[in-house]
Design a protein around this motif. Structure first.
Motif, PDB file in Angstrom:
ATOM      1  N   LEU A  44     -17.144  -2.687 -44.020  1.00 28.78           N
ATOM      2  CA  LEU A  44     -16.877  -1.325 -42.966  1.00 28.78           C
ATOM      3  C   LEU A  44     -16.647  -1.719 -41.710  1.00 28.78           C
ATOM      4  O   LEU A  44     -15.742  -1.019 -41.155  1.00 28.78           O
ATOM      5  N   GLU A  45     -17.183  -2.674 -41.193  1.00 28.59           N
ATOM      6  CA  GLU A  45     -17.057  -3.122 -39.761  1.00 28.59           C
ATOM      7  C   GLU A  45     -15.673  -3.545 -39.820  1.00 28.59           C
ATOM      8  O   GLU A  45     -14.846  -3.137 -38.670  1.00 28.59           O
ATOM      9  N   GLY A  46     -15.150  -4.312 -40.633  1.00 22.73           N
ATOM     10  CA  GLY A  46     -13.518  -4.650 -40.488  1.00 22.73           C
ATOM     11  C   GLY A  46     -12.620  -3.526 -40.557  1.00 22.73           C
ATOM     12  O   GLY A  46     -11.675  -3.382 -39.892  1.00 22.73           O
ATOM     13  N   GLN A  47     -13.064  -2.365 -41.337  1.00 22.40           N
ATOM     14  CA  GLN A  47     -12.251  -1.172 -41.629  1.00 22.40           C
ATOM     15  C   GLN A  47     -12.398  -0.323 -40.442  1.00 22.40           C
ATOM     16  O   GLN A  47     -11.386   0.116 -39.785  1.00 22.40           O
ATOM     17  N   ALA A  48     -13.537  -0.323 -39.421  1.00 23.28           N
ATOM     18  CA  ALA A  48     -13.510   0.469 -38.379  1.00 23.28           C
ATOM     19  C   ALA A  48     -12.901  -0.227 -37.374  1.00 23.28           C
ATOM     20  O   ALA A  48     -12.173   0.562 -36.589  1.00 23.28           O
ATOM     21  N   VAL A  49     -12.885  -1.431 -37.325  1.00 24.89           N
ATOM     22  CA  VAL A  49     -12.021  -2.108 -36.182  1.00 24.89           C
ATOM     23  C   VAL A  49     -10.471  -1.767 -36.398  1.00 24.89           C
ATOM     24  O   VAL A  49      -9.740  -1.574 -35.534  1.00 24.89           O
ATOM     25  N   ARG A  50     -10.111  -1.979 -37.707  1.00 29.39           N
ATOM     26  CA  ARG A  50      -8.804  -1.589 -37.972  1.00 29.39           C
ATOM     27  C   ARG A  50      -8.242  -0.309 -37.624  1.00 29.39           C
ATOM     28  O   ARG A  50      -7.164   0.029 -36.821  1.00 29.39           O
ATOM     29  N   VAL A  51      -9.093   0.712 -37.941  1.00 34.33           N
ATOM     30  CA  VAL A  51      -8.543   1.917 -37.602  1.00 34.33           C
ATOM     31  C   VAL A  51      -8.850   2.431 -35.872  1.00 34.33           C
ATOM     32  O   VAL A  51      -8.186   2.951 -35.381  1.00 34.33           O
ATOM     33  N   ALA A  52      -9.900   1.848 -35.425  1.00 36.38           N
ATOM     34  CA  ALA A  52      -9.950   2.158 -34.038  1.00 36.38           C
ATOM     35  C   ALA A  52      -9.051   1.486 -33.296  1.00 36.38           C
ATOM     36  O   ALA A  52      -8.396   1.982 -32.279  1.00 36.38           O
ATOM     37  N   ASP A  53      -8.318   0.354 -33.676  1.00 38.63           N
ATOM     38  CA  ASP A  53      -7.365  -0.216 -32.980  1.00 38.63           C
ATOM     39  C   ASP A  53      -6.075   0.567 -33.007  1.00 38.63           C
ATOM     40  O   ASP A  53      -5.558   0.767 -32.032  1.00 38.63           O
ATOM     41  N   ILE A  54      -5.928   0.968 -34.103  1.00 42.89           N
ATOM     42  CA  ILE A  54      -4.647   1.972 -34.258  1.00 42.89           C
ATOM     43  C   ILE A  54      -4.938   3.288 -33.426  1.00 42.89           C
ATOM     44  O   ILE A  54      -3.828   3.605 -32.669  1.00 42.89           O
ATOM     45  N   ILE A  55      -6.006   3.887 -33.603  1.00 41.14           N
ATOM     46  CA  ILE A  55      -6.044   4.997 -32.712  1.00 41.14           C
ATOM     47  C   ILE A  55      -6.010   4.644 -31.138  1.00 41.14           C
ATOM     48  O   ILE A  55      -5.386   5.304 -30.333  1.00 41.14           O
ATOM     49  N   ALA A  56      -6.642   3.595 -30.941  1.00 40.68           N
ATOM     50  CA  ALA A  56      -6.438   3.184 -29.307  1.00 40.68           C
ATOM     51  C   ALA A  56      -4.987   2.965 -28.941  1.00 40.68           C
ATOM     52  O   ALA A  56      -4.625   3.192 -27.869  1.00 40.68           O
ATOM     53  N   TYR A  57      -4.450   1.956 -29.752  1.00 36.45           N
ATOM     54  CA  TYR A  57      -3.027   1.543 -29.425  1.00 36.45           C
ATOM     55  C   TYR A  57      -2.084   2.827 -29.189  1.00 36.45           C
ATOM     56  O   TYR A  57      -1.329   2.783 -28.360  1.00 36.45           O
ATOM     57  N   LEU A  58      -2.198   3.558 -30.215  1.00 35.69           N
ATOM     58  CA  LEU A  58      -1.334   4.706 -30.151  1.00 35.69           C
ATOM     59  C   LEU A  58      -1.740   5.781 -28.914  1.00 35.69           C
ATOM     60  O   LEU A  58      -0.488   6.082 -28.334  1.00 35.69           O
ATOM     61  N   ASN A  59      -2.744   5.906 -28.625  1.00 30.82           N
ATOM     62  CA  ASN A  59      -3.231   6.752 -27.372  1.00 30.82           C
ATOM     63  C   ASN A  59      -2.969   5.975 -26.158  1.00 30.82           C
ATOM     64  O   ASN A  59      -2.241   6.770 -25.209  1.00 30.82           O
ATOM     65  N   HIS A  60      -3.186   4.859 -25.977  1.00 30.69           N
ATOM     66  CA  HIS A  60      -2.991   4.182 -24.850  1.00 30.69           C
ATOM     67  C   HIS A  60      -1.508   3.804 -24.624  1.00 30.69           C
ATOM     68  O   HIS A  60      -1.030   4.254 -23.448  1.00 30.69           O
ATOM     69  N   ASP A  61      -0.739   3.634 -25.774  1.00 29.47           N
ATOM     70  CA  ASP A  61       0.839   3.541 -25.647  1.00 29.47           C
ATOM     71  C   ASP A  61       1.449   5.172 -25.216  1.00 29.47           C
ATOM     72  O   ASP A  61       2.283   4.765 -24.221  1.00 29.47           O
ATOM     73  N   MET A  62       0.713   5.854 -25.565  1.00 27.25           N
ATOM     74  CA  MET A  62       1.373   7.198 -25.116  1.00 27.25           C
ATOM     75  C   MET A  62       1.211   7.701 -23.772  1.00 27.25           C
ATOM     76  O   MET A  62       1.910   7.949 -22.943  1.00 27.25           O
ATOM     77  N   ASP A  63      -0.178   7.197 -23.304  1.00 26.20           N
ATOM     78  CA  ASP A  63      -0.479   7.326 -21.904  1.00 26.20           C
ATOM     79  C   ASP A  63       0.418   6.601 -21.013  1.00 26.20           C
ATOM     80  O   ASP A  63       0.765   7.108 -20.028  1.00 26.20           O
ATOM     81  N   ASP A  64       0.603   5.158 -21.514  1.00 30.23           N
ATOM     82  CA  ASP A  64       1.483   4.482 -20.418  1.00 30.23           C
ATOM     83  C   ASP A  64       2.760   4.956 -20.479  1.00 30.23           C
ATOM     84  O   ASP A  64       3.524   5.002 -19.358  1.00 30.23           O
ATOM     85  N   ALA A  65       3.523   5.497 -21.550  1.00 28.95           N
ATOM     86  CA  ALA A  65       4.756   5.999 -21.381  1.00 28.95           C
ATOM     87  C   ALA A  65       4.904   7.378 -20.848  1.00 28.95           C
ATOM     88  O   ALA A  65       5.846   7.607 -20.064  1.00 28.95           O
TER      89      ALA A  65
END
Length: 216
Positions: A44-65
């Protein structure tokens, strides 16, 4: 990187669970949480990291753009804004709450996003690919980065570090034999792959850019 580069070639003493999480970590266009459990991290920890990273980079990339003026908030499709909100904190909060709610609802030992949220995240990812990642301005920077990497690769195939601080690079002795050449290629690729952006730019400037003369 994990097996052969870290700790001067000794590799890292990682557990199977951590190594599995690294292998099953995913970005790009692949499914966020595939139905096939074999494609997911085993823990579950590995799954949480996978999803958290996707959520984080999508939102951070949108903010940067947005800050870079490449897109406007109103450019985000209406159905996405209606589901996840029109502010960065709202988007992250909505996605995380959906993950928690759906995982608790199904309670089957793995993480879940609702079908609607999976589609929203896919649409958001497609939006960023079309409007940001493939934007001409970004593509031009990718070409510059590729040029830097190619030139560093060519340089380090022929040079190695020396102990002389004034002349930190010396020509490599001739490499003979296919096995030795392949090994050198792998070493140079691994060395460059381990560079941060800042280090790569710094060493590129040091090697290829002329230095200003100081005037007394």
């Amino acid at each position: 990187m994990v097996d052969f580069i870290e700790k001067n070639g000794k590799g890292l003493n990682l557990t199977w669970e951590v190594r599995n999480g690294i292998v099953k970590h995913s970005k790009g266009y692949r499914d966020i949480l595939p139905e096939d459990s074999k494609e997911l991290p085993a823990t579950l920890e590995g799954q949480a990291v996978r999803v958290a990273d996707i959520i984080a980079y999508l939102n951070h990339d949108m903010d940067d753009a947005l800050r870079a003026g490449m897109i406007r908030e109103s450019d985000l499709p209406k159905h996405l804004r209606e589901v996840v909100g029109d502010r960065p904190s709202m988007r992250v909060d909505t996605m995380v709450r959906d993950l928690i709610t759906e995982t608790l609802r199904l309670d089957d030992g793995r993480l879940h996003l609702s079908p609607m949220m999976q589609e929203v995240i896919k649409d958001l990812r497609s939006f960023l690919y079309n409007k940001v990642y493939r934007n001409e301005r970004v593509h031009n920077e990718f070409e510059k980065a590729q040029k830097i990497i190619n030139e560093l690769y060519s340089f380090f195939l022929e040079h190695e570090f020396s102990d002389n601080t004034e002349h930190p690079f010396v020509e490599r002795p001739p490499v003979r034999g296919d096995k030795a050449r392949k090994q050198l290629h792998r070493q140079v690729c691994d060395f460059i792959a381990g560079m941060t952006d800042r280090y790569a730019l710094g060493i590129y400037r040091h090697i290829f850019m002329p230095k200003p003369w100081s005037v007394l």
